[in-house]
Design a protein around this motif. Structure first.
Motif, PDB file in Angstrom:
ATOM      1  N   VAL A  81      53.015   5.187  47.361  1.00  0.00           N
ATOM      2  CA  VAL A  81      53.112   6.457  48.044  1.00  0.00           C
ATOM      3  C   VAL A  81      53.251   7.798  47.042  1.00  0.00           C
ATOM      4  O   VAL A  81      53.912   7.614  46.038  1.00  0.00           O
ATOM      5  CB  VAL A  81      54.359   6.373  48.890  1.00  0.00           C
ATOM      6  N   LYS A  82      52.224   8.875  47.254  1.00  0.00           N
ATOM      7  CA  LYS A  82      52.610   9.811  46.472  1.00  0.00           C
ATOM      8  C   LYS A  82      54.034  10.432  46.653  1.00  0.00           C
ATOM      9  O   LYS A  82      54.217  10.653  47.923  1.00  0.00           O
ATOM     10  CB  LYS A  82      51.389  10.921  47.050  1.00  0.00           C
ATOM     11  N   ASN A  83      54.441  11.000  45.674  1.00  0.00           N
ATOM     12  CA  ASN A  83      55.768  11.900  45.943  1.00  0.00           C
ATOM     13  C   ASN A  83      56.711  10.832  46.491  1.00  0.00           C
ATOM     14  O   ASN A  83      57.990  11.483  46.576  1.00  0.00           O
ATOM     15  CB  ASN A  83      55.718  12.921  46.738  1.00  0.00           C
ATOM     16  N   MET A  84      56.804   9.534  46.258  1.00  0.00           N
ATOM     17  CA  MET A  84      57.808   8.628  46.686  1.00  0.00           C
ATOM     18  C   MET A  84      57.881   7.558  45.641  1.00  0.00           C
ATOM     19  O   MET A  84      57.140   6.524  45.984  1.00  0.00           O
ATOM     20  CB  MET A  84      57.655   8.174  48.048  1.00  0.00           C
ATOM     21  N   GLU A  85      58.389   7.590  44.525  1.00  0.00           N
ATOM     22  CA  GLU A  85      58.322   6.839  43.397  1.00  0.00           C
ATOM     23  C   GLU A  85      58.947   5.435  43.758  1.00  0.00           C
ATOM     24  O   GLU A  85      59.976   5.304  44.471  1.00  0.00           O
ATOM     25  CB  GLU A  85      59.257   7.349  42.051  1.00  0.00           C
ATOM     26  N   GLY A  86      58.188   4.392  43.431  1.00  0.00           N
ATOM     27  CA  GLY A  86      58.620   3.192  43.674  1.00  0.00           C
ATOM     28  C   GLY A  86      58.286   2.613  45.021  1.00  0.00           C
ATOM     29  O   GLY A  86      58.459   1.171  45.166  1.00  0.00           O
ATOM     30  N   TYR A  87      57.602   3.321  45.731  1.00  0.00           N
ATOM     31  CA  TYR A  87      57.216   2.795  47.244  1.00  0.00           C
ATOM     32  C   TYR A  87      55.760   2.490  47.256  1.00  0.00           C
ATOM     33  O   TYR A  87      55.070   3.226  46.874  1.00  0.00           O
ATOM     34  CB  TYR A  87      57.512   3.912  48.135  1.00  0.00           C
ATOM     35  N   VAL A  88      55.418   1.649  48.163  1.00  0.00           N
ATOM     36  CA  VAL A  88      54.049   1.340  48.396  1.00  0.00           C
ATOM     37  C   VAL A  88      53.754   1.484  49.986  1.00  0.00           C
ATOM     38  O   VAL A  88      54.773   1.113  50.727  1.00  0.00           O
ATOM     39  CB  VAL A  88      53.753  -0.199  48.224  1.00  0.00           C
ATOM     40  N   GLU A  89      52.702   1.764  50.318  1.00  0.00           N
ATOM     41  CA  GLU A  89      52.379   2.161  51.838  1.00  0.00           C
ATOM     42  C   GLU A  89      51.289   1.324  52.333  1.00  0.00           C
ATOM     43  O   GLU A  89      50.391   0.798  51.525  1.00  0.00           O
ATOM     44  CB  GLU A  89      52.128   3.727  52.071  1.00  0.00           C
ATOM     45  N   GLY A  90      51.400   1.024  53.392  1.00  0.00           N
ATOM     46  CA  GLY A  90      50.444   0.303  54.256  1.00  0.00           C
ATOM     47  C   GLY A  90      50.432   0.860  55.797  1.00  0.00           C
ATOM     48  O   GLY A  90      50.942   1.541  56.064  1.00  0.00           O
ATOM     49  N   LEU A  91      49.534   0.047  56.664  1.00  0.00           N
ATOM     50  CA  LEU A  91      49.209   0.364  57.963  1.00  0.00           C
ATOM     51  C   LEU A  91      49.531  -1.041  58.820  1.00  0.00           C
ATOM     52  O   LEU A  91      49.165  -2.159  58.576  1.00  0.00           O
ATOM     53  CB  LEU A  91      47.731   0.596  58.124  1.00  0.00           C
ATOM     54  N   THR A  92      50.339  -0.544  59.985  1.00  0.00           N
ATOM     55  CA  THR A  92      50.247  -1.668  60.982  1.00  0.00           C
ATOM     56  C   THR A  92      49.113  -1.654  61.720  1.00  0.00           C
ATOM     57  O   THR A  92      48.226  -0.623  61.602  1.00  0.00           O
ATOM     58  CB  THR A  92      51.569  -1.272  61.839  1.00  0.00           C
ATOM     59  N   ASP A  93      49.005  -2.656  62.646  1.00  0.00           N
ATOM     60  CA  ASP A  93      47.640  -2.859  63.509  1.00  0.00           C
ATOM     61  C   ASP A  93      47.803  -1.632  64.466  1.00  0.00           C
ATOM     62  O   ASP A  93      46.475  -0.998  64.760  1.00  0.00           O
ATOM     63  CB  ASP A  93      47.686  -4.134  64.074  1.00  0.00           C
ATOM     64  N   ASN A  94      48.909  -0.905  64.685  1.00  0.00           N
ATOM     65  CA  ASN A  94      48.698  -0.002  65.840  1.00  0.00           C
ATOM     66  C   ASN A  94      49.113   1.342  65.078  1.00  0.00           C
ATOM     67  O   ASN A  94      49.379   2.440  65.470  1.00  0.00           O
ATOM     68  CB  ASN A  94      49.617  -0.133  66.729  1.00  0.00           C
ATOM     69  N   TYR A  95      48.382   1.430  63.792  1.00  0.00           N
ATOM     70  CA  TYR A  95      48.280   2.694  63.113  1.00  0.00           C
ATOM     71  C   TYR A  95      49.308   3.526  62.670  1.00  0.00           C
ATOM     72  O   TYR A  95      49.280   4.736  62.754  1.00  0.00           O
ATOM     73  CB  TYR A  95      47.224   3.440  63.961  1.00  0.00           C
ATOM     74  N   LEU A  96      50.281   2.702  62.319  1.00  0.00           N
ATOM     75  CA  LEU A  96      51.657   3.498  61.796  1.00  0.00           C
ATOM     76  C   LEU A  96      51.650   3.432  60.428  1.00  0.00           C
ATOM     77  O   LEU A  96      51.419   2.169  59.920  1.00  0.00           O
ATOM     78  CB  LEU A  96      52.945   3.168  62.569  1.00  0.00           C
ATOM     79  N   SER A  97      51.925   4.259  59.481  1.00  0.00           N
ATOM     80  CA  SER A  97      52.188   4.414  58.035  1.00  0.00           C
ATOM     81  C   SER A  97      53.251   4.006  57.841  1.00  0.00           C
ATOM     82  O   SER A  97      54.497   4.506  58.140  1.00  0.00           O
ATOM     83  CB  SER A  97      51.894   5.535  57.615  1.00  0.00           C
ATOM     84  N   VAL A  98      53.514   2.853  57.090  1.00  0.00           N
ATOM     85  CA  VAL A  98      54.843   2.166  56.623  1.00  0.00           C
ATOM     86  C   VAL A  98      55.065   2.300  55.152  1.00  0.00           C
ATOM     87  O   VAL A  98      53.998   2.022  54.414  1.00  0.00           O
ATOM     88  CB  VAL A  98      54.951   0.652  57.230  1.00  0.00           C
TER      89      VAL A  98
END
Length: 455
Positions: free
Chosen positions: A405-422
């Protein structure tokens, strides 16, 4: 004109110029354009080129253009100029929809060396070499309206994404009064189902877990083939081992019949996300647009999706400022979308496109009015999006992880099947391209923040 000879072999080129042949890409517009840019990049790699960032100095720059709005045209021209400025000796290729629709204008740009329309992108490397051999500008733009067969043009690997886009059709026969795209892409042509399945299997073998089916008008898939439609190709993909998710790009509401929705609701790999194009929530405006449904029919489609699919995300496009849109008509749209409360809306201002029927419509709406209406709908969209996100706090969602995740050090992002960024705290190398259950704790910076369960 280009100052380097790109017809040389890799060894000869390196010996003469001291570096490998390089190509850079800039893509505007839709998922289809992104897909086609990936294919062109792959063609250059197979020919021995190194694909570099568009902001770096390159021997070839490819600008894959868009023409959906006047702003798209302007942005396409800006990036063409930027490329030549970055390296005056480079070969600059303008390709895609803007070039197809405004061929003379694009080809007359002094920075453009090669102009390719929406066909013949598969010949891009040969055309670059032909240009450097002849040292003459090239225009390769065919009459797309006479094109009857799908031009096979596939990807074998994506370098960055964990989701693989698969183009299954091209063209559109709808001819909405505001839209230039049928003139840029031509009539509906569907891809051979065997070619689609072969490409999906290659991605499955490479470890991709999510497939996104895309096209100019995917609901039309199979109309020009025999005994096959969109539901059939979805079911065929559903049987492929390794693929965990199937996502659809934008789909027309008229296609989402009760039979279709019932069928897809029973396919566990189908993502619970449907981008159902609306354009206007006012029947009078829809009629002038040439859309083939009423607000009542559209609402029944949304109700159907929500009845059969739990926690379904429904996103849409809404246009403001279409010719003749009065304040009363806009308020009808506002109340309609407020009632539906989409999980996200793409709001855009009507752009007058020469060659479309709406270009000559009376009562064109002033820009400041479009701006005001756009702002109002975006505010509403943000509220609805937040409401949708909040409904998942405390729940566990399956997330396909992709990138830091840009600007959130140490975090990784992904998508749920219903298109939510987590986003979760974790190691990108361990999480990338894996699906994990995540317990949602809070919302921060348009992300659902959670913790992975079980590890």
């Amino acid at each position: 004109m280009a100052k380097v000879d790109l017809t040389l072999s890799n060894e000869e080129f390196y010996e003469r110029y001291g570096h490998k042949k390089t190509a850079a890409f800039y893509t505007l517009g839709c998922k289809v354009n992104q897909y086609e840019a990936e294919v062109m990049a792959e063609l250059f790699k197979k020919a021995g080129y190194e694909v570099v960032d568009f902001n770096e100095k390159a021997d070839v720059y490819v600008i894959n253009t868009c023409t959906v709005t006047n702003r798209s045209d302007m942005k396409s021209r800006q990036e063409i100029r930027k490329a030549k400025k970055e390296n005056p000796d480079a070969v600059v290729v303008a390709a895609g929809c803007y070039v197809q629709v405004s061929t003379e204008e694009a080809f007359s740009l002094p920075e453009v060396d090669i102009a390719i329309g929406t066909k013949n992108k598969d010949k891009i490397v040969e055309l670059v070499e032909e240009f450097t051999r002849k040292n003459e500008k090239l225009s390769v733009v065919n009459n797309i309206m006479t094109q009857k067969k799908y031009e096979e043009f596939g990807v074998t690997a994506y370098t960055e994404r964990t989701r693989a886009y698969i183009k299954i059709q091209d063209g559109c026969n709808q001819y909405c009064t505001y839209c230039i795209i049928p003139y840029a892409r031509g009539p509906v042509r569907s891809r051979d189902p065997k070619k689609v399945i072969d490409e999906v299997k290659r991605f499955a073998d490479s470890g991709y877990k999510e497939i996104v089916l895309t096209g100019i008008h995917i609901a039309s898939y199979g109309k020009d083939l025999k005994n096959i439609g969109l539901l059939d190709i979805i079911k065929m993909i559903h049987e492929i081992d390794g693929i965990k998710r199937i996502r659809l790009s934008s789909i027309e509401p008229t296609f989402l019949t009760e039979e279709f929705v019932k069928e897809i609701a029973n396919l566990p790999k189908m993502c619970r996300h449907y981008h159902v194009s609306l354009q206007s929530g006012c029947d009078e405006t829809l009629k002038r647009m040439g859309r083939r449904y009423t607000t009542k029919e559209y609402k029944s489609v949304i109700d159907r999706l929500r009845e059969y699919i739990n926690d379904v995300a429904i996103t849409t496009d809404v246009m403001v400022g279409f010719p003749g849109e009065t304040e009363e008509e806009f308020l009808k749209t506002y109340k309609f979308v407020e009632e539906i409360c989409f999980s996200k809306m793409h709001v855009f201002k009507y752009s007058r496109r020469k060659g479309t029927r709406a270009y000559n419509f009376p009562n064109q709406v002033a820009n400041h009015v479009k701006e005001y209406r756009s702002k109002k709908l975006i505010e509403l969209s943000n509220r609805c999006e937040r409401k949708f996100m909040e409904s998942f706090i405390g729940k566990t969602l399956e997330v396909l992880f992709e990138q830091p995740v840009k600007n959130m050090e140490g975090y990784v992002e992904g998508l749920t099947d219903n298109y939510l960024s987590v986003a979760v705290k974790g190691d990108r190398k361990l999480l990338r391209n894996e699906i994990f259950p995540v317990k949602i704790k809070e919302i921060k910076d348009n992300f659902l923040i959670g913790e992975i369960e079980g590890i």
